[in-house]
Design an enzyme around this catalytic site. Structure first.
Site, mmCIF file in Angstrom:
data_model
loop_
_atom_site.group_PDB
_atom_site.id
_atom_site.type_symbol
_atom_site.label_atom_id
_atom_site.label_comp_id
_atom_site.label_asym_id
_atom_site.label_seq_id
_atom_site.Cartn_x
_atom_site.Cartn_y
_atom_site.Cartn_z
ATOM 1 N N GLU A 193 0.830 -1.210 0.000
ATOM 2 C CA GLU A 193 0.000 0.000 0.000
ATOM 3 C C GLU A 193 0.861 1.255 0.000
ATOM 4 O OE1 GLU A 193 -1.166 -2.929 1.719
ATOM 5 O OE2 GLU A 193 -2.132 -2.940 -0.243
ATOM 6 N N ASN A 281 -0.797 -8.171 -3.594
ATOM 7 C CA ASN A 281 -1.549 -7.419 -4.601
ATOM 8 C C ASN A 281 -0.658 -6.481 -5.407
ATOM 9 O OD1 ASN A 281 -1.557 -5.951 -1.894
ATOM 10 N ND2 ASN A 281 -2.076 -4.311 -3.307
ATOM 11 N N ASP A 323 -7.907 -6.285 -4.248
ATOM 12 C CA ASP A 323 -6.912 -6.464 -3.193
ATOM 13 C C ASP A 323 -6.912 -7.875 -2.632
ATOM 14 O OD1 ASP A 323 -4.843 -5.866 -1.381
ATOM 15 O OD2 ASP A 323 -6.268 -5.395 0.197
#
Lengths: 602, 135
Positions: A193, A281, A323
């Site tokens: 992220e 991801n 995700d």
């Protein structure tokens, strides 16, 4: 050939000759003795199974607290301690304390607490978990949050060596446990992220020198992929991946900030000399910014432990739109798959499919939903190995700034990192799962080094039209791809399971219960409320002739209390019965280890 | 017509916060203008986009009601604007709050982010996801 190699290693393990160059033999010997809990999963196959059976289905109702220990940290406690002989090694979330405890006296022999820049705390948003230690050759290895990998002398706690594994200023931090396979310490990286480019690295256990590093994305040579000999499953067979297999699936240079991080549990098959793990991801969560399959994010990797070279790869979720990190553990087991004895790799992916592959070559054998509510794909096409996406739930087809509603599972996955167990007695897998769906709205984001790089707003809630709870604990037949039994749970089961030869399976719940069920039929036989919600993994060991079962409690992070407040008001009406909000009625933050035993002599 | 009103609102930004109900369903202060609880002026809209891009929801919750981080609905009732700006810029590292000083978007939109979150905290903006007020 395989047998010969195996015999050589086994004989080395049994020999009294110096074993310095064969740390694998040391760890192997330690894990072979069920009195120890010498690796995070108990063994190199990630089975989380113990042969101990003093505590069993006929006496587990007598289990009581033997002792407790506070780590002094009030954050999410994942992983478990290690037990080597008379010593227990206990870890904590950030600041990543390590305690070496003498089990004869319960006295702390040494304590290690690294100095880390607090700037890594926000980068671990939203939880500063650490999944535990590794042990080998008289060293305790800690993977700190700030990415420093450190080997401590198991007797004194003194630093033997220390290396920097990533740049925390760019969001490259660590939560994973290091794994010792052969003479290497294997570790990964977090920060999907934050636009971190994922990799797995091997350091020599002896001196901390890097032996190899294989990226998840990018040029072949940086991924340690050989276009001619690294294979994948395509068109119904195993075939070479070909040149630039990653580069040609990304728009421009997006792979450089494209995620594919590696924060799960790894496994190792000595006979094949292969280690297995999954990649996370692709970044960002907004699929519009990264058209293509985004290889090799969301992928199972099999790598040679000596060289890091990729033997085979299999991508579970090409072009992720939800995700569905592929980092969940690979469990190695020799089972019958559709009637045929198979050296299998079993993986419960975040995307809701339970995969069974031939671990020798990556051939796809089974891919079935392990939660019947999974709806984003109808099935996995067995020929291409690709999930068949349902247009309605495609956040890419619906596009940015459109809220795609009712996707099951949620980004948490039908299972997250909480590891499953395998029992060789029943040949079944015992899986802690989430039963949560979501609304997902992607939007455009720009990358800034060291800043969050997410690009989607999510809202999560219990799977509609079901039992109202947010989790299940299931028994799974990986040879057939079928649920054998399913126990509904009020909240996600975020605790690693333990199966034992005593016909028991243990797991913890977010309310804070440690539960024991009868392995054969799932009947609940015992439970105990610990001080806080459990997201740690259950472990067992034997000391002075008595079997103990332990688990961390200490709720936190994505699984925890926080989610309660994150629920959108307009989703409360979906039969959610308040969802995670209710967790506040059961528990609060904590940080302790509870160890159980049956009172009295043996 | 509406544009004139908006401009006026921003020109008197130094005045004490004055909440006015121009027409039914519209709340106007010197920070933000909101109609029907979710249609907001252009700058407040930029504040929402900044909130989203900086992924504040990961810690403060999808509705600003708190998660690992505190509820901003509550915090914005206590923090002054200067304190808010300082916190966002420098972070509160020990508590897990990111320092956003290296994020151009956040630095360029500190006032807009404040306006949006203040509107949420005041209860004038009734939904997390807002839309831009159309003429």
């Amino acid at each position: 050939m395989k047998c010969t190699y195996k015999q050589v290693v086994v004989s080395l393990a049994l020999a009294t000759a110096p074993l310095a160059a064969f740390a694998n033999a040391d760890v192997e010997k330690l894990t072979a003795d069920p009195k120890n809990w010498a690796m995070q999963a108990g063994d190199m196959y990630n089975q989380r199974y113990s042969k101990l059976k003093q505590v069993n289905d006929s006496n587990v109702n007598k289990l009581q607290v033997a002792w407790m220990f506070s780590t002094g940290v009030l954050r999410g406690h994942e992983g478990s301690p290690l037990v080597i002989g008379d010593m227990m090694y206990i870890h904590s979330p950030f600041p990543n304390k390590v305690f070496a405890m003498d089990l004869n006296t319960n006295k702390i022999v040494w304590k290690y607490e690294p100095k880390q820049d607090p700037a890594v705390i926000p980068q671990m948003c939203c939880d500063t978990v650490n999944r535990g230690l590794a042990y080998g050759e008289g060293k305790v290895v800690l993977q700190q949050a700030d990415s420093t990998l450190v080997a401590l002398d198991a007797k004194t706690g003194k630093v033997v060596w220390s290396v920097k594994n990533g740049d925390p200023k760019l969001g490259a931090v660590n939560t994973n446990a290091p794994h010792i396979f052969k003479d290497k310490v294997i570790t990964g990286i977090s920060g999907g992220e934050w636009g971190v480019r994922g990799f797995v690295a091997a350091y020599n256990l002896k001196d901390g020198k890097m032996a190899w590093k294989g990226y998840s994305t990018g040029p072949d040579e940086e991924m340690l992929i050989d276009p001619n000999t690294t294979t994948t499953w395509a068109d119904g067979k195993v075939q070479p991946v070909g040149a630039n297999s990653s580069l040609k699936t990304w728009k421009e240079d997006q792979w450089k900030i494209g995620g594919g991080t590696t924060w799960g549990w790894y496994s190792y098959d000595k006979a094949l000399n292969l280690m297995y793990y999954g990649t996370g991801n692709p970044s960002t969560w907004n699929p519009a910014q990264r058209p293509g399959d985004n290889k090799w994010s969301m992928t199972i990797f099999a790598r040679d432990v000596d060289t890091g070279k990729a033997k085979w790869v299999y991508q579970m979720t090409p072009y992720d739109e939800w995700d569905f990190d592929g980092i969940n553990e690979m469990i190695l087991a020799d089972i019958n798959v559709k009637g045929k004895p198979t050296k299998a790799l079993v993986h419960f992916d975040r995307n809701g499919f339970g995969y069974t592959l031939d671990r020798t070559n990556g051939a796809l054998l089974v891919a079935e939903k392990y939660d019947p509510k999974v709806n984003w794909a109808t099935h996995v096409d067995m020929k291409s190995g690709r999930p068949q996406v349902v247009a309605k739930y495609s956040t890419a087809q619906n596009g940015p700034d459109v809220n795609t509603k009712g996707v099951c599972p949620a980004a948490l996955g039908s299972k997250d990192q909480q590891p499953a167990a395998y029992s060789p007695d029943t040949k079944l897998f015992y899986v802690p799962t989430n039963h949560v769906c979501m609304d997902y709205e992607p939007f455009a984001v720009e990358y800034t080094a060291g800043q969050p790089y997410v690009g989607a707003t999510l809202s999560m809630y219990p799977a509609p039209g079901s039992h109202g709870g947010m989790g299940n604990f299931i028994a799974w037949d990986a040879g057939a791809g079928k649920i054998v039994y399913s126990i509904p749970e009020k909240f996600s089961v975020w605790s690693g399971a333990l199966a034992t030869a005593g016909n028991l399976v243990f797991y913890g719940t977010l309310e804070g219960y440690l539960k024991a069920i009868r392995k054969s039929d799932g009947k609940e036989l015992w439970k105990f409320k610990t001080p806080s919600g459990i997201i740690g993994n259950v472990f067992t060991y034997e000391h002075k002739g008595k079997q103990y079962v332990g688990v961390y409690s200490g709720i936190g992070g994505w699984a925890g209390i926080g989610m309660a407040a994150g629920l959108e008001k307009d989703t409360d009406g979906l039969g959610a019965v308040g969802g995670y909000r209710e967790l506040n009625q059961y528990t609060d933050l904590g940080g302790s280890l509870t160890v159980f035993a049956i009172p009295g002599g043996n | 017509m509406h544009r004139v009103k908006l401009a006026a609102a921003f020109f008197c930004a130094s005045a004490a916060i004055a909440v006015a109900e121009d027409k039914p369903g519209t709340v106007k202060t010197d920070l933000y203008t909101v109609t029907d609880g979710y249609k907001v002026d252009a700058n407040t809209m930029k504040g929402f986009r900044t909130w989203r891009a900086a992924a504040c929801d990961r810690c403060h919750g999808a509705n600003q009601e708190g998660l690992v981080g505190p509820s901003l609905i509550n915090s914005l009732k206590i923090l002054t604007k200067d304190e808010f700006k300082a916190t966002v810029t420098e972070g509160r590292l020990e508590k897990g709050m990111v320092a956003f000083k290296t994020s151009q978007q956040v630095m360029d939109n500190l006032d807009n982010l404040y306006a949006y979150l203040k509107g949420r905290s005041d209860g004038a903006i009734t939904r997390t996801k807002v839309e831009e007020l159309k003429e």
